[in-house]
Motif scaffolding. Structure first.
Motif, PDB file in Angstrom:
ATOM      1  N   VAL A   5       0.853  -1.170   0.000  1.00 55.59           N
ATOM      2  CA  VAL A   5       0.000   0.000   0.000  1.00 55.59           C
ATOM      3  C   VAL A   5       0.894   1.226   0.000  1.00 55.59           C
ATOM      4  O   VAL A   5       1.794   1.352   0.818  1.00 55.59           O
ATOM      5  CB  VAL A   5      -0.913   0.019   1.246  1.00 55.59           C
ATOM      6  N   LEU A   6       0.652   2.133  -0.927  1.00 50.26           N
ATOM      7  CA  LEU A   6       1.433   3.350  -1.016  1.00 50.26           C
ATOM      8  C   LEU A   6       0.862   4.395  -0.077  1.00 50.26           C
ATOM      9  O   LEU A   6      -0.333   4.649  -0.071  1.00 50.26           O
ATOM     10  CB  LEU A   6       1.421   3.882  -2.455  1.00 50.26           C
ATOM     11  N   LYS A   7       1.713   5.025   0.740  1.00 55.58           N
ATOM     12  CA  LYS A   7       1.233   6.048   1.656  1.00 55.58           C
ATOM     13  C   LYS A   7       0.742   7.283   0.912  1.00 55.58           C
ATOM     14  O   LYS A   7      -0.164   7.955   1.353  1.00 55.58           O
ATOM     15  CB  LYS A   7       2.333   6.430   2.648  1.00 55.58           C
ATOM     16  N   ASP A   8       1.361   7.613  -0.219  1.00 55.83           N
ATOM     17  CA  ASP A   8       0.964   8.806  -0.962  1.00 55.83           C
ATOM     18  C   ASP A   8      -0.407   8.658  -1.603  1.00 55.83           C
ATOM     19  O   ASP A   8      -1.157   9.611  -1.706  1.00 55.83           O
ATOM     20  CB  ASP A   8       1.997   9.114  -2.048  1.00 55.83           C
ATOM     21  N   CYS A  20      -2.975  -7.458   0.407  1.00 53.19           N
ATOM     22  CA  CYS A  20      -2.108  -8.215   1.308  1.00 53.19           C
ATOM     23  C   CYS A  20      -2.027  -9.690   0.916  1.00 53.19           C
ATOM     24  O   CYS A  20      -1.110 -10.385   1.332  1.00 53.19           O
ATOM     25  CB  CYS A  20      -2.599  -8.087   2.750  1.00 53.19           C
ATOM     26  N   PHE A  21      -2.953 -10.161   0.117  1.00 55.05           N
ATOM     27  CA  PHE A  21      -2.984 -11.567  -0.291  1.00 55.05           C
ATOM     28  C   PHE A  21      -2.388 -11.817  -1.676  1.00 55.05           C
ATOM     29  O   PHE A  21      -2.264 -12.965  -2.089  1.00 55.05           O
ATOM     30  CB  PHE A  21      -4.429 -12.083  -0.270  1.00 55.05           C
ATOM     31  N   VAL A  22      -2.021 -10.769  -2.384  1.00 56.64           N
ATOM     32  CA  VAL A  22      -1.554 -10.895  -3.765  1.00 56.64           C
ATOM     33  C   VAL A  22      -0.313 -11.782  -3.888  1.00 56.64           C
ATOM     34  O   VAL A  22      -0.168 -12.515  -4.856  1.00 56.64           O
ATOM     35  CB  VAL A  22      -1.320  -9.497  -4.392  1.00 56.64           C
ATOM     36  N   GLY A  23       0.548 -11.757  -2.909  1.00 56.82           N
ATOM     37  CA  GLY A  23       1.775 -12.552  -2.965  1.00 56.82           C
ATOM     38  C   GLY A  23       1.563 -14.038  -2.741  1.00 56.82           C
ATOM     39  O   GLY A  23       2.504 -14.821  -2.855  1.00 56.82           O
ATOM     40  N   LEU A  32      -3.441  -9.118   9.432  1.00 54.37           N
ATOM     41  CA  LEU A  32      -3.732  -8.005   8.533  1.00 54.37           C
ATOM     42  C   LEU A  32      -3.749  -6.682   9.277  1.00 54.37           C
ATOM     43  O   LEU A  32      -3.224  -5.683   8.789  1.00 54.37           O
ATOM     44  CB  LEU A  32      -5.058  -8.224   7.821  1.00 54.37           C
ATOM     45  N   ILE A  33      -4.363  -6.674  10.447  1.00 52.45           N
ATOM     46  CA  ILE A  33      -4.399  -5.447  11.246  1.00 52.45           C
ATOM     47  C   ILE A  33      -2.984  -4.999  11.568  1.00 52.45           C
ATOM     48  O   ILE A  33      -2.651  -3.818  11.430  1.00 52.45           O
ATOM     49  CB  ILE A  33      -5.235  -5.644  12.524  1.00 52.45           C
ATOM     50  N   HIS A  34      -2.133  -5.939  11.954  1.00 52.70           N
ATOM     51  CA  HIS A  34      -0.737  -5.610  12.240  1.00 52.70           C
ATOM     52  C   HIS A  34      -0.028  -5.064  10.996  1.00 52.70           C
ATOM     53  O   HIS A  34       0.711  -4.085  11.078  1.00 52.70           O
ATOM     54  CB  HIS A  34      -0.009  -6.844  12.780  1.00 52.70           C
TER      55      HIS A  34
END
Length: 100
Positions: A5-8, A20-23, A32-34
């Motif tokens: 996820v990009l912060k910008d 988060c599951f793409v890999g 996920l929360i962490h």
């Protein structure tokens, strides 16, 4: 685990969860929360119950498959999920906007 996820250009929380599951790794709501807390700590939907509901919904929609379950150190049940091939196609098409 990298969140992708990009912060910008912060994506909606649900998109970030799916990314988060793409890999191909399995993950659970607490994991996920962490992973997302640095970018989404201000987001009121980043709670165990809301993330668990998002994961269960994604499973029912065919985007995720259950990968197993266990009990954490506090005695709480954790359900682990992994992205399905259909889920990967949908992420590619609608979140990453590629024509694969």
């Amino acid at each position: 685990m990298e969140t992708m996820v990009l912060k910008d250009e912060q994506r909606p929380l649900y998109y970030a969860i799916m990314m988060c599951f793409v890999g191909g790794e399995a993950n659970c709501a607490s994991g996920l929360i962490h992973s997302l807390k640095d970018c989404y700590s201000h987001h009121k939907q980043l709670t165990a119950s809301n993330v668990s509901e998002a994961l269960a919904t994604a499973k029912e929609d065919g985007l995720l498959d259950e990968a197993g379950s266990d009990v954490d150190k506090n005695g709480k049940l954790r359900i682990w999920y992994r992205m399905s091939s259909f889920g990967r196609q949908m992420v590619d098409r609608y979140i990453l906007c590629s024509d694969q």
